[in-house]
Every structure is written in structure tokens, then in C-alpha cells.
Write an enzyme that holds these catalytic residues in place. Sequence first.
Site, mmCIF file in Angstrom:
data_model
loop_
_atom_site.group_PDB
_atom_site.id
_atom_site.type_symbol
_atom_site.label_atom_id
_atom_site.label_comp_id
_atom_site.label_asym_id
_atom_site.label_seq_id
_atom_site.Cartn_x
_atom_site.Cartn_y
_atom_site.Cartn_z
ATOM 1 N N CYS A 81 0.894 -1.075 0.006
ATOM 2 C CA CYS A 81 0.101 -0.036 -0.013
ATOM 3 C C CYS A 81 0.917 1.109 -0.020
ATOM 4 C CB CYS A 81 -1.064 -0.021 1.194
ATOM 5 S SG CYS A 81 -1.763 1.432 1.390
ATOM 6 N N CYS A 129 -7.113 -1.205 1.866
ATOM 7 C CA CYS A 129 -5.969 -1.465 2.831
ATOM 8 C C CYS A 129 -6.574 -1.889 4.090
ATOM 9 C CB CYS A 129 -4.876 -0.493 2.791
ATOM 10 S SG CYS A 129 -3.485 -1.033 3.878
ATOM 11 N N CYS A 132 -4.534 1.054 6.558
ATOM 12 C CA CYS A 132 -5.058 2.780 6.676
ATOM 13 C C CYS A 132 -6.263 2.933 5.924
ATOM 14 C CB CYS A 132 -3.829 3.407 5.883
ATOM 15 S SG CYS A 132 -3.771 2.936 4.063
ATOM 16 N N CYS A 152 -8.893 -6.192 -8.981
ATOM 17 C CA CYS A 152 -8.442 -5.291 -9.966
ATOM 18 C C CYS A 152 -8.092 -3.863 -9.323
ATOM 19 C CB CYS A 152 -9.617 -4.984 -10.963
ATOM 20 S SG CYS A 152 -9.406 -3.796 -12.412
#
Length: 165
Positions: A81, A129, A132, A152
Site C-alpha cells: 500500500c 488496505c 490505513c 483489479c
Amino acid sequence: MTPDRRAFLALTGTTAAGIALWGCSSAHADAASENFPVRKSDAQWKAQLGPAAYAVLRQESTERPFSSPLNDEHRSGIFHCKGCDNALYSSKTKFDSGTGWPSFWAPLKGAVGSRTDRTLGIARTEIHCARCGGHQGHVFDDGPPPTGKRYCMNGVSMTFKPGKA
């Protein structure tokens, strides 16, 4: 065109726009109300990410297809991320979906979360994520074995670290 027809078309367009905006605002409100281990102010996110990554990670935008270098990344390693450096996907699960976005058939265990996204007037599964809450993309049921899933993802929302996958 008659005045009645113009009025009807204007009302129809305004109603459609209102529905779309309501869907977008409710999705952002749901995301903002969740608690994640990594939290920053809006100003901190903007300073860290830059405009393109901020738009995707924090405002749930989508990058243009075929615009990310990560779409063509084929080395062994881990995709992280961009917001918090959380490890998200192994290169072992990456495949070429032909869609123009980096695609994976499975995330790393516990790396992502999901919620229902109705911003286009249909229910889709949005992926974010787990650390976060940064928007990554969507998952679809048209991927390859063994999961049949296609995660995707937006390349601008990730970084790649070569090495052991």
C-alpha cells in the site's frame, strides 16, 4: 424541442446526477467512519501521496487503464500500500487480466478489507488496505483458478518491492 420536453430532460438529468452524488457521498462517509490502525489528517495524506495517489487512496477515484507501470511489473516481489507500506499482494498471484490495471487472484492474508460500493448505481465489492483504509480497487468473480477472483487494483495506490514473493 418543446418546453415540457426540456423540463422533463432537465429534471431527469438533475435526478440522475443527484443519485450519483448521493451514492458517492455515502461511500466516502462509510469509509471515513471506519477506524484503521494508521490514521492521518487530510493535509498529511495530501502531502505524503501527491495528487494522483491521494485521489485514488483517499477519495476512491480510479486511475486511467494502462497508465500504471505496475501493470507491466513481472518480477518476483510484494506489492505494498502506498499509504502505509502494508504488504498487500504477492507477485505469485498477479496475472494479466487485459483490463489495464494490475490484477491478482488473491491478497495476502489479512492485508485487505472490503465494503459494498454503490457509486455507479450497482453493488460492487470495493477493496481497501486493512491498515490505513486506502482505496485499492474492486474485486470481481471473473478471475483465474484457484480462486476465480480478479482483484483489479489501481497501480498508483501501490508500490512494488522486488525480492522473495
